[in-house]
Each structure stands twice: as C-alpha cells, then as structure tokens.
Design a protein around this motif. Structure first.
Motif, PDB file in Angstrom:
ATOM      1  N   TYR A 112      -4.947   5.438   1.432  1.00  0.00           N
ATOM      2  CA  TYR A 112      -3.815   4.533   1.654  1.00  0.00           C
ATOM      3  C   TYR A 112      -4.227   3.129   1.221  1.00  0.00           C
ATOM      4  O   TYR A 112      -5.006   2.452   1.895  1.00  0.00           O
ATOM      5  CB  TYR A 112      -3.419   4.544   3.133  1.00  0.00           C
ATOM      6  N   GLY A 113      -3.741   2.701   0.054  1.00  0.00           N
ATOM      7  CA  GLY A 113      -4.112   1.390  -0.474  1.00  0.00           C
ATOM      8  C   GLY A 113      -3.202   1.001  -1.611  1.00  0.00           C
ATOM      9  O   GLY A 113      -2.178   1.649  -1.884  1.00  0.00           O
ATOM     10  N   ASN A 114      -3.583  -0.075  -2.310  1.00  0.00           N
ATOM     11  CA  ASN A 114      -2.800  -0.541  -3.448  1.00  0.00           C
ATOM     12  C   ASN A 114      -3.238   0.235  -4.689  1.00  0.00           C
ATOM     13  O   ASN A 114      -4.327   0.011  -5.218  1.00  0.00           O
ATOM     14  CB  ASN A 114      -2.990  -2.046  -3.646  1.00  0.00           C
ATOM     15  N   HIS A 135      -9.161  -4.792   0.347  1.00  0.00           N
ATOM     16  CA  HIS A 135      -8.990  -3.530   1.079  1.00  0.00           C
ATOM     17  C   HIS A 135      -9.970  -3.421   2.247  1.00  0.00           C
ATOM     18  O   HIS A 135     -10.125  -2.331   2.826  1.00  0.00           O
ATOM     19  CB  HIS A 135      -9.179  -2.338   0.131  1.00  0.00           C
ATOM     20  N   LYS A 189       0.830  -1.211   0.000  1.00  0.00           N
ATOM     21  CA  LYS A 189       0.000   0.000   0.000  1.00  0.00           C
ATOM     22  C   LYS A 189       0.860   1.256   0.000  1.00  0.00           C
ATOM     23  O   LYS A 189       1.942   1.283   0.573  1.00  0.00           O
ATOM     24  CB  LYS A 189      -0.931   0.012   1.215  1.00  0.00           C
ATOM     25  N   LEU A 217     -14.673   2.266   0.894  1.00  0.00           N
ATOM     26  CA  LEU A 217     -13.328   1.892   1.330  1.00  0.00           C
ATOM     27  C   LEU A 217     -13.072   2.490   2.720  1.00  0.00           C
ATOM     28  O   LEU A 217     -13.282   3.689   2.921  1.00  0.00           O
ATOM     29  CB  LEU A 217     -12.280   2.424   0.356  1.00  0.00           C
TER      30      LEU A 217
END
Length: 345
Positions: A235-237, A322, A198, A342
């Motif tokens: 904040y993630g992929n 997620h 991430k 999300l």
C-alpha cells in the motif's frame, strides 16, 4: 513547561522589585531620620506635605536607577539581539552572539539565535551548491547538443556521420529531460505538505514491469537476472515507487560488465518488505558510500557520463516519504547491494 522556562526570569523580577522596595524603605527612613536630627524638618502635622514631597522625589530617583539596572541587564542584550537579527534578515549569516548571559532565558535566546544562524548558513551553502550543480549539469548536455548541431551544418557529412550526430543530440536531449524530471520530482517531494496518494498494488509485478521497460539497456550487455520475487502486495504511491526501482535497476545495469549477473530479491516479515538489488560490477569506495544519496554527488568522475547524481537522491526522498529506509553496502571486489525497506501497515 512554561513555569520551567520562565521561572528564573520571574524570580529575577520579583527579587529585583522586593530588594528595591526594601532598599527604598531603608534609605528613605534613614534620610528622614537624618533630616529630623538636623532639624531640617520637624515632626508635626504641618510637615506631612514636605515628607510626601521628599518621598516622591526619592522614589523617582530610586525608580530611575532600578529601571536603568533592568535595562542594562535585560533590555540591552535584547536590543543587541534585535540588531543582529536585522543583519541576518539582510543575508549576513556569519554573525554570532555571546551565549554567556546572566539570565538563563536570555542565554537560551542567544543560544537559539546562534543555532538558527548556523542552520541558515548551512542551507545557504547547500542552495548555492545546488544552483552551481544544476547549472553545470545543464551546461554539459546543452554544449553537446550545440556542438553536434554545428557539425550537422557542414555539407560534406556521410549518412553514417549524420545518423551518429543525430543520435548524440537525442541522447543529450534525453539527459536534459531526465534531469528536469528528477529535479521537479525532488522539489515536489521536499515541499509536499499533504500525505502521499496511496493505492494497493503488486510490488513484484511492478519490478518486473521496470525490467521490461529497461530491456533495451540490458539486452546489449547480455545481463542475466536472478529474480526472487514472490507475490507481494503493498500500500503506497505506485508512481513514485516505480521511480525507485527504475533508478536502482538502471544503476545496476550501468555499472555491470558484459555478461554480468544482477540479482533482485524480495523478502518480507510481519512488519516490513525488503528489496535487495545486488550487482557484481564496479563497487563504491567506502569513503563515498555515505554520500551516494546526496544531490549531484558522483564520487567516481569516470562515471559522470552515466548519470546526473540525482537518481539516488530521488530514491531516498521517495522511500523516506513512505517512512522506509534505503541503504547500501559495497566493495570494489564484491559489487554493490542496495537495500530498500518499506513498512507494512
């Protein structure tokens, strides 16, 4: 927890041993009295060996009977379960065992076995369906490519026909590439054992980048975009979430009419971000909405040329990775809305 699980089995063994010892003492005492009354043996120091021998023989006979009872009550069901497990190991998922057993732990064991076989049978069915679907989805573009390659071998084609056939071959190749990439991504997500890599990035900017990337698809339809994309970081992929927006926006474009309007709205709270994709194209029937995220599912056969049924499955897997949620609401008169939620944190 162990005490709770094994207490009844422990009590069963203790009770069985206690009853056996009591019964053995009573029967041996009665036998000894009977033999003394018949004067077969007489009290005295010379008869100790005879008494011990009779007691030993009697204990062996009684112990054999108790062992047979234990084997019938406990070991026989376990042997049956072992034989059934051997059949399951060979691929027979139709087996079921009788869950009504006199010992609770054995009953639980049989119940878990039946649950396991049902799950394995379901997984085998899904695997077979998946293989059949993949084979079908590969077969269609391959047949298209093969057909147009054969047409290109004819000598009396006009330049316009040659260009058209080449374009259709390219479309088939792109369809194969998309299908392969989606299968690889799904497999990677489903078999992942490590956390996602991430980073922090601009989510609103990423959605705009996807719109620009898909411009060659929506410009010919003259689609108008209503964007509500305030500046939001997440904040993630980044790479995987790009595929989410790519598939959802691509769907909106495919099923929108000429000069249609598509709205994308990004909202947030202290706990989550929510992105809504709204189009006013052909809706999804209510009975099919629960299955739109299933692999290869395409309820409307008229849409099959528009995709391969993996895009929304990929969306769900990425959002699940997620720890988010994706849902859909749709009607055939008011269009379709996809919601992606999300979590922040």
């Amino acid at each position: 927890m162990k005490t709770k699980l094994y207490s009844k089995l422990w009590i069963y063994f203790v009770t069985l041993i206690f009853v056996s010892l009591v019964l053995l003492s009573i029967l041996f005492g009665g036998l000894l009295v009977f033999l003394m009354r018949k004067e077969i043996i007489k009290p005295g120091p010379d008869n100790h060996l005879i008494i011990i021998s009779i007691f030993t023989l009697f204990s062996i006979i009684t112990g054999t009977g108790v062992a047979g009872l234990v084997g019938r009550r406990i070991l026989a069901p376990i042997r049956e379960l072992s034989a059934n497990m051997n059949q399951v190991a060979k691929g027979d998922f139709s087996l079921r065992v009788n869950e009504k057993q006199p010992i609770q732990e054995v009953q639980q064991l049989f119940d878990h076995f039946n649950t396991m076989v049902v799950e394995l049978d379901s997984m085998e069915t899904l695997r077979n369906d998946f293989v059949a679907s993949v084979s079908h989805e590969f077969k269609t573009p391959l047949a298209t490519i093969q057909g147009y390659v054969q047409l290109l071998q004819t000598s009396d084609l006009t330049p316009q026909e040659i260009a058209d056939y080449q374009r259709r071959i390219l479309e088939g190749a792109e369809q194969l590439a998309t299908l392969t990439n989606n299968i690889l991504r799904l497999t990677k997500l489903e078999s992942a054992t490590t956390p996602l890599a991430k980073t922090r990035f601009r989510l609103d900017e990423q959605i705009r980048e996807v719109l620009l990337f898909l411009r060659p698809q929506w410009e010919p339809k003259n689609i108008q975009w209503e964007l509500t994309l305030p500046r939001k970081e997440f904040y993630g992929n980044e790479e995987l979430l790009y595929q989410v927006w790519l598939n959802l926006i691509d769907n909106s474009i495919k099923y929108s009419q000429q000069d249609a309007v598509v709205a994308i709205t990004l909202t947030s709270s202290t706990e989550y971000l929510e992105i809504c994709f709204q189009d006013w194209g052909m809706g999804i029937p209510e009975k099919e909405q629960k299955r739109v995220f299933d692999k290869f599912y395409q309820g409307d056969t008229s849409r099959k040329s528009a995709g391969n049924g993996l895009g929304l499955s990929l969306v769900r897997e990425i959002v699940d990775a997620h720890e988010g949620a994706v849902s859909v609401t749709s009607s055939q008169t008011a269009g379709t809305r996809f919601f992606v939620r999300l979590p922040l944190g």
